[in-house]
Design an enzyme around this catalytic site. Structure first.
Site, short mmCIF file in Angstrom:
data_model
loop_
_atom_site.label_atom_id
_atom_site.label_comp_id
_atom_site.label_asym_id
_atom_site.label_seq_id
_atom_site.Cartn_x
_atom_site.Cartn_y
_atom_site.Cartn_z
N ASP A 148 0.87 -1.20 0.00
CA ASP A 148 0.00 0.00 0.00
C ASP A 148 0.89 1.23 0.00
OD1 ASP A 148 -2.12 1.96 0.82
OD2 ASP A 148 -3.26 0.13 1.23
N LYS A 198 -10.92 6.29 -5.19
CA LYS A 198 -12.34 5.93 -5.34
C LYS A 198 -13.33 7.07 -5.10
CE LYS A 198 -13.05 4.69 -0.54
NZ LYS A 198 -13.73 3.87 0.44
N SER A 217 -16.76 -2.50 -9.74
CA SER A 217 -17.87 -1.83 -9.06
C SER A 217 -19.14 -1.99 -9.89
CB SER A 217 -17.53 -0.35 -8.92
OG SER A 217 -18.67 0.40 -8.61
N ALA A 218 -20.26 -1.97 -9.21
CA ALA A 218 -21.55 -1.98 -9.90
C ALA A 218 -21.72 -0.75 -10.78
CB ALA A 218 -22.68 -2.02 -8.87
N TYR A 239 -14.05 7.98 -12.37
CA TYR A 239 -13.78 6.83 -11.49
C TYR A 239 -14.42 5.57 -12.08
CZ TYR A 239 -14.76 3.46 -7.81
OH TYR A 239 -14.89 2.29 -7.11
N LYS A 278 -12.80 1.75 -13.80
CA LYS A 278 -13.17 0.35 -13.52
C LYS A 278 -13.52 -0.38 -14.82
CE LYS A 278 -12.63 0.58 -9.10
NZ LYS A 278 -11.43 -0.04 -8.54
N ASN A 280 -18.04 11.19 1.13
CA ASN A 280 -18.91 11.26 -0.05
C ASN A 280 -20.05 10.27 0.06
OD1 ASN A 280 -17.27 13.06 -1.66
ND2 ASN A 280 -15.82 11.37 -1.79
P1 NAD Z 1 -9.75 2.50 0.34
O1 NAD Z 1 -9.38 3.85 -0.17
O2 NAD Z 1 -10.06 2.36 1.79
O3 NAD Z 1 -8.60 1.44 -0.03
C1 NAD Z 1 -7.78 1.58 -1.17
C2 NAD Z 1 -6.33 1.42 -0.73
O4 NAD Z 1 -5.49 1.55 -1.88
C3 NAD Z 1 -5.89 2.49 0.27
O5 NAD Z 1 -5.25 1.87 1.36
C4 NAD Z 1 -4.91 3.36 -0.53
O6 NAD Z 1 -3.92 3.93 0.30
C5 NAD Z 1 -4.38 2.35 -1.53
N1 NAD Z 1 -3.87 2.94 -2.78
C6 NAD Z 1 -4.50 3.83 -3.60
N2 NAD Z 1 -3.71 4.12 -4.64
C7 NAD Z 1 -2.57 3.38 -4.50
C8 NAD Z 1 -1.38 3.26 -5.26
N3 NAD Z 1 -1.17 3.98 -6.38
N4 NAD Z 1 -0.42 2.42 -4.83
C9 NAD Z 1 -0.59 1.70 -3.69
N5 NAD Z 1 -1.69 1.79 -2.92
C10 NAD Z 1 -2.67 2.62 -3.33
O7 NAD Z 1 -10.96 1.98 -0.55
P2 NAD Z 1 -11.89 0.69 -0.36
O8 NAD Z 1 -13.26 1.17 -0.08
O9 NAD Z 1 -11.25 -0.30 0.53
O10 NAD Z 1 -11.89 0.17 -1.87
C11 NAD Z 1 -11.00 -0.82 -2.32
C12 NAD Z 1 -11.19 -1.03 -3.80
O11 NAD Z 1 -12.56 -1.39 -4.06
C13 NAD Z 1 -10.92 0.22 -4.65
O12 NAD Z 1 -10.31 -0.17 -5.86
C14 NAD Z 1 -12.31 0.77 -4.91
O13 NAD Z 1 -12.38 1.52 -6.09
C15 NAD Z 1 -13.12 -0.52 -5.03
N6 NAD Z 1 -14.55 -0.33 -4.73
C16 NAD Z 1 -14.92 0.24 -3.54
C17 NAD Z 1 -16.27 0.44 -3.28
C18 NAD Z 1 -16.72 1.08 -1.98
O14 NAD Z 1 -17.89 1.48 -1.88
N7 NAD Z 1 -15.89 1.20 -0.95
C19 NAD Z 1 -17.24 0.05 -4.21
C20 NAD Z 1 -16.82 -0.53 -5.40
C21 NAD Z 1 -15.46 -0.72 -5.66
C1 UD1 Z 2 -21.05 5.80 -5.08
C2 UD1 Z 2 -20.50 6.07 -6.46
C3 UD1 Z 2 -20.03 4.78 -7.07
C4 UD1 Z 2 -18.99 4.12 -6.17
C5 UD1 Z 2 -19.58 3.95 -4.77
C6 UD1 Z 2 -18.54 3.46 -3.81
C7 UD1 Z 2 -21.65 8.05 -7.32
C8 UD1 Z 2 -22.62 8.56 -8.33
N1 UD1 Z 2 -21.51 6.71 -7.29
O1 UD1 Z 2 -22.15 4.90 -5.18
O2 UD1 Z 2 -19.45 5.02 -8.34
O3 UD1 Z 2 -18.61 2.86 -6.68
O4 UD1 Z 2 -20.06 5.22 -4.29
O5 UD1 Z 2 -17.54 4.40 -3.61
O6 UD1 Z 2 -21.05 8.80 -6.58
N2 UD1 Z 2 -26.79 9.76 -0.34
C9 UD1 Z 2 -27.46 10.74 0.37
N3 UD1 Z 2 -26.73 11.59 1.15
C10 UD1 Z 2 -25.36 11.51 1.27
C11 UD1 Z 2 -24.69 10.50 0.53
C12 UD1 Z 2 -25.44 9.65 -0.27
O7 UD1 Z 2 -28.69 10.86 0.30
O8 UD1 Z 2 -24.76 12.31 1.99
C13 UD1 Z 2 -27.59 8.80 -1.15
C14 UD1 Z 2 -27.23 8.76 -2.62
O9 UD1 Z 2 -27.99 9.69 -3.34
C15 UD1 Z 2 -27.57 7.30 -2.97
C16 UD1 Z 2 -27.28 6.54 -1.67
O10 UD1 Z 2 -27.30 7.52 -0.64
O11 UD1 Z 2 -28.95 7.17 -3.26
C17 UD1 Z 2 -25.93 5.85 -1.65
O12 UD1 Z 2 -24.91 6.80 -1.99
P1 UD1 Z 2 -23.35 6.43 -1.88
O13 UD1 Z 2 -23.08 5.83 -0.54
O14 UD1 Z 2 -22.58 7.64 -2.26
O15 UD1 Z 2 -23.15 5.27 -2.95
P2 UD1 Z 2 -23.52 5.25 -4.51
O16 UD1 Z 2 -23.94 6.56 -5.02
O17 UD1 Z 2 -24.41 4.10 -4.76
#
Ligand code: NAD
Ligand code: UD1
Length: 338
Positions: A31, A84, A124-125, A149, A153, A198
């Protein structure tokens, strides 16, 4: 032989480390800590009673990766490393294309050079875009991503599929996550976003702990039963267990496979707020705000392929997700920072 976890200090990575260690795998974490804290790895060691090496390395640093591969000699990589934050990706697309896409290409080159050709990738979805009907199935057309973003993916999925066409020795498992929330039930590891969250659940937990005044619900006029957005929230421990099953299958299965990891059930923003109020025992102040650009009304998985081929099913419900998110936030109001 170990599994190398890129981004293993992050939210989903740290929970996956726990489940891999519990399942008896040796692991190593790589990481650059741009969005995480090495403390998460120490806590994983405390939870499991096992130790593992942690390498500070960027996935864009080929020489650094080569050294790590020479030392660890992994049999597979679970690749979480990536940026992300959707709004940031709109502001800084080049950063996202460089970190996520160029970084993945460099990682794949290092794997190829080291003869390690098995990878599980965090997709991701979001790749289902805004024009597919729910539930989302793996064979639907992907595309129409609404931000850079999401596009990273989509492109990485294509790169991985092209790699399998070029060389039948690659074993690739693409996992499309729905909305991971919750935390390890110990309350020792969880989601620790930098700055203003976010995503919905970290925002909710920060309101509940008093760090933010109120939640803004982005729109109550969607085409959903209560008008608020519907998502497939999945407990991060269920998601982590999905990775254990995925890497076990990937090690045995050549070519590229794709799996949704979701519960198959949609939950609205208001339903999640109510469940969280029950878990934390107090009302959560909120206002209805404008829709957020790029949001779709409903997203949930058809998770039957993972059920059939990975023998995996999400077991933990929304109440448990809220209880565990709350325990983590309450015990660690500032995340991993003391
Ligand atoms: P996170 O940010 O907590 O974890 C990502 C990790 O990658 C972090 O520890 C960061 O320091 C490390 N990282 C980023 N860029 C790097 C680089 N260039 N070199 C080495 N390390 C690096 O995020 P997460 O929620 O654990 O997500 C993990 C993965 O799943 C990501 O690829 C994210 O896009 C994907 N994902 C997350 C969600 C979600 O809602 N959390 C949904 C769909 C997909
Ligand atoms: C978002 C990203 C998606 C990413 C995922 C995980 C967008 C458009 N999509 O998904 O690409 O893979 O996060 O990182 O950003 N909401 C509120 N108030 C808030 C935050 C969210 O009402 O303060 C609502 C949103 O409108 C949504 C739901 O909660 O209906 C979930 O939002 P969020 O947790 O951000 O996830 P996604 O939008 O599904």
């Amino acid at each position: 032989m170990a599994i190398l976890i890129s981004g293993g200090a992050g939210f989903i990575g740290s929970h996956t480390c726990v489940e891999l260690l519990n399942a008896g795998f040796d692991i190593a974490v790589l990481d650059n800590f741009c969005n995480s804290n090495a403390e998460s790895c120490k806590r994983v060691e405390k939870i499991t009673g096992k130790t593992f090496p942690v390498y500070t390395c960027d996935i864009r640093d080929k020489a650094g990766l080569d050294k790590v591969f020479a030392e660890v000699k992994p049999e597979a990589v679970i690749h979480f490393a990536g940026l992300k934050a959707v709004p940031e990706s709109v502001q800084k697309p080049l950063l996202y294309y460089d970190n996520n896409i160029a970084g993945t290409v460099t990682l794949l080159q290092a794997m190829d050079d080291a003869g390690c050709k098995c990878i599980v990738f965090s997709s991701s979805a979001t790749v289902y875009g805004d024009s597919n009907p729910v539930p989302f199935k793996e064979d639907m057309t992907e595309g129409n991503t609404t931000n850079p973003y999401g596009t990273t993916k989509l492109y990485i999925e294509r790169i991985l599929k092209d790699l399998c066409v070029s060389d039948p020795d690659w074993h690739v498992c693409i996992l499309r996550y729905f909305n991971p929330i919750g935390a390890h039930e110990s309350g020792m590891i969880g989601e620790a976003p930098n700055g203003i969250p976010n995503n919905l659940m970290p925002y909710i937990t920060q309101v509940a702990v008093g760090k933010r005044e109120k939640l803004s619900i982005y729109g109550d006029n969607y085409n959903t039963p209560d008008g608020t957005g519907v998502r497939d929230y999945i407990h991060v421990t269920d998601l982590a267990i999905g990775h254990v099953r995925a890497v076990e299958r990937a090690l045995k299965t050549a070519g590229a496979e794709i799996f949704n990891l979701g519960t198959g059930h949609g939950v609205s923003v208001l339903e999640l707020v109510k469940a969280f109020e029950k878990a934390c025992g107090k009302p959560l102040p909120y206002v209805i705000a404008e829709r957020r650009p790029g949001d779709i009304d409903t997203s949930y998985a058809d998770a039957s392929r993972a059920n059939e081929l990975l023998n995996w099913k999400a077991e933990r419900g929304v109440d448990k997700m809220c209880e565990d998110s709350w325990r983590w936030q309450k015990n660690n109001p500032n995340g991993y920072d003391e």
